[in-house]
Design an enzyme around this catalytic site. Structure first.
Site, PDB file in Angstrom:
ATOM      1  N   LYS A   1       7.869  96.108  27.997  1.00 17.43           N
ATOM      2  CA  LYS A   1       7.310  96.298  29.337  1.00 17.43           C
ATOM      3  C   LYS A   1       7.123  97.775  29.693  1.00 17.43           C
ATOM      4  CE  LYS A   1       7.245  91.968  31.017  1.00 17.43           C
ATOM      5  NZ  LYS A   1       6.072  91.309  31.611  1.00 17.43           N
TER       6      LYS A   1
ATOM      7  N   THR B   1       7.095  95.958  42.987  1.00 15.35           N
ATOM      8  CA  THR B   1       6.750  94.860  42.090  1.00 15.35           C
ATOM      9  C   THR B   1       7.769  93.754  42.241  1.00 15.35           C
ATOM     10  OG1 THR B   1       5.982  94.336  39.854  1.00 15.35           O
ATOM     11  CG2 THR B   1       8.069  95.527  40.020  1.00 15.35           C
TER      12      THR B   1
ATOM     13  N   SER C   1      11.601  89.446  36.982  1.00 17.61           N
ATOM     14  CA  SER C   1      12.882  88.843  36.604  1.00 17.61           C
ATOM     15  C   SER C   1      13.784  89.866  35.929  1.00 17.61           C
ATOM     16  CB  SER C   1      12.647  87.661  35.661  1.00 17.61           C
ATOM     17  OG  SER C   1      12.019  88.093  34.470  1.00 17.61           O
TER      18      SER C   1
ATOM     19  N   ASN D   1      12.714  92.761  33.179  1.00 19.97           N
ATOM     20  CA  ASN D   1      12.229  93.771  32.241  1.00 19.97           C
ATOM     21  C   ASN D   1      11.109  94.634  32.814  1.00 19.97           C
ATOM     22  OD1 ASN D   1      14.097  93.017  30.362  1.00 19.97           O
ATOM     23  ND2 ASN D   1      12.705  91.833  29.096  1.00 19.97           N
TER      24      ASN D   1
ATOM     25  N   GLY E   1       1.323  86.526  30.420  1.00 23.28           N
ATOM     26  CA  GLY E   1       0.232  86.686  29.460  1.00 23.28           C
ATOM     27  C   GLY E   1      -0.258  88.101  29.260  1.00 23.28           C
ATOM     28  N   GLY E   2       0.366  89.083  29.900  1.00 21.87           N
ATOM     29  CA  GLY E   2      -0.090  90.463  29.747  1.00 21.87           C
ATOM     30  C   GLY E   2       0.050  90.981  28.331  1.00 21.87           C
TER      31      GLY E   2
ATOM     32  N   GLU F   1       5.856  79.488  23.699  1.00 21.98           N
ATOM     33  CA  GLU F   1       6.422  79.241  25.026  1.00 21.98           C
ATOM     34  C   GLU F   1       7.559  78.222  24.953  1.00 21.98           C
ATOM     35  OE1 GLU F   1       3.004  79.529  28.376  1.00 21.98           O
ATOM     36  OE2 GLU F   1       2.742  77.876  26.969  1.00 21.98           O
TER      37      GLU F   1
END
Length: 333
Positions: free
Chosen positions: A60, A85, A88, A90, A191-192, A214
């Site tokens: 990230k 932002t 969760s 990271n 999905g980044g 996933e």
């Protein structure tokens, strides 16, 4: 190298190349490792892209730093006193660290269920933690309240082209280290990461296969691919892989739709077993979200994915992070 990919996406390969020029002096070029114990459990040769060694312990940082490097340039007429932002963990850690490097305050909205170690890390990197409920809706509601009170700008973990471009630099490094990689598999949340990787990797090596992984409890990308339309998780997923509890979105879906070859899902027990295997045999500290990709390549149905024939010999798995809550993990380790 192909320059033919132009699907009307929110970014181009040129954006990812530019991001790498900016980021390269400031990020770790994480290693591409091998572990025979993992390879022998599959019919492929497995390489591990160790993003758990990245600054702040996850991939990230690439996207967050790229967003901050263009912060004032992209928002000349906006209030740039702080960034906000929801995360969760990271992305929040990464943005807190990147914002601190630029002398900008950061407010990180985190769900109550986020691991305590990630909240403490955000604070350690200079971020201000604001707690919310566990749902995506609650996170965004609280973030909007913070924006109204504090001003500043919201930097989304995947609905931001600069962030996606930063994550795409992972693929540049993988293929620079080993041009013979035939497929890349990565966990999917918003999905980044997989969008950036897919766009970069297919531009560099059009024949490469890109696969998403996933949890069965959080399969937004899998469902979207099967139905042919953007589909979000119907409820808050319950999974040990806390980094992928969110759904893909309108920016990442077009790239996933067109450039991700297939998506596989794994069970909670498979995620736990894969995470333990990496700890025990690869001697790497990873969080369960990283275990999602490992579980996927060890699953028999991995061989049934679209395009995953005998010609696919070398597979890179992105270990997306190592920010694990050891107390929680010990309960099932």
């Amino acid at each position: 190298m192909s320059d033919s990919i132009n699907g009307g996406y929110c970014l181009s390969y040129a954006d990812i190349e530019h991001a790498y020029e900016v980021l390269r002096p400031q990020i770790h070029k994480t290693p591409l490792l091998q572990c025979s114990s993992i390879t022998k459990r599959t019919s492929k040769k497995i390489f591990l892209k160790a993003e758990n060694f990245q600054h702040t312990g996850s991939f990230k940082f690439r996207g967050a730093l790229n967003a901050m490097e263009h912060f004032k340039e992209d928002h000349r007429d906006a209030d740039t006193s702080c960034v906000v932002t929801s995360s969760s963990g990271n992305h929040g850690q990464a943005l807190a660290f990147a914002a601190n490097k630029h002398g900008v305050d950061s407010y990180i909205v985190m769900p109550e269920c986020a691991p305590w170690c990630k909240k403490e890390a955000v604070r350690g990197y200079g971020g201000i933690v604001v707690e919310s409920g566990d749902s995506e809706q609650s996170r965004y509601y609280v973030a909007n309240q913070v924006l109204k009170e504090k001003g500043g700008l919201y930097i989304h973990s995947s609905r931001n082209p600069r962030v996606i471009a930063g994550q795409g630099t992972i693929a540049i490094e993988i293929l620079a280290d080993n041009p013979d990689i035939d497929a890349i598999i990565a966990p999917v949340g918003g999905g980044g990461m997989i969008s950036g990787i897919a766009l970069a990797a297919k531009s560099i090596k059009p024949s490469i296969k890109i696969y998403g992984a996933e949890p069965e409890q959080a399969m937004s990308a899998y469902t979207s691919k099967k139905l042919g339309k953007l589909t979000t998780n119907p409820r808050l997923p319950v999974t040990v892989a806390d980094g992928v509890k969110v759904s893909i979105n309108e920016l990442t879906w077009p790239i996933i739709r067109d450039l991700v070859d297939d998506v596989i899902t794994v069970s909670e027990n498979e995620i736990k077993a894969a995470t333990r295997l990496v700890f025990q045999r690869a001697k790497l500290v990873i969080e369960p979200t990283s275990g999602v990709g490992i579980a996927a390549v060890m699953k028999k149905s991995f061989l049934d994915l679209k395009g995953n024939g005998d010609e696919v010999k070398n597979v890179a798995v992105v270990l997306c992070g190592g920010n694990c809550d050891m107390k929680s993990m010990l309960a099932w380790y």
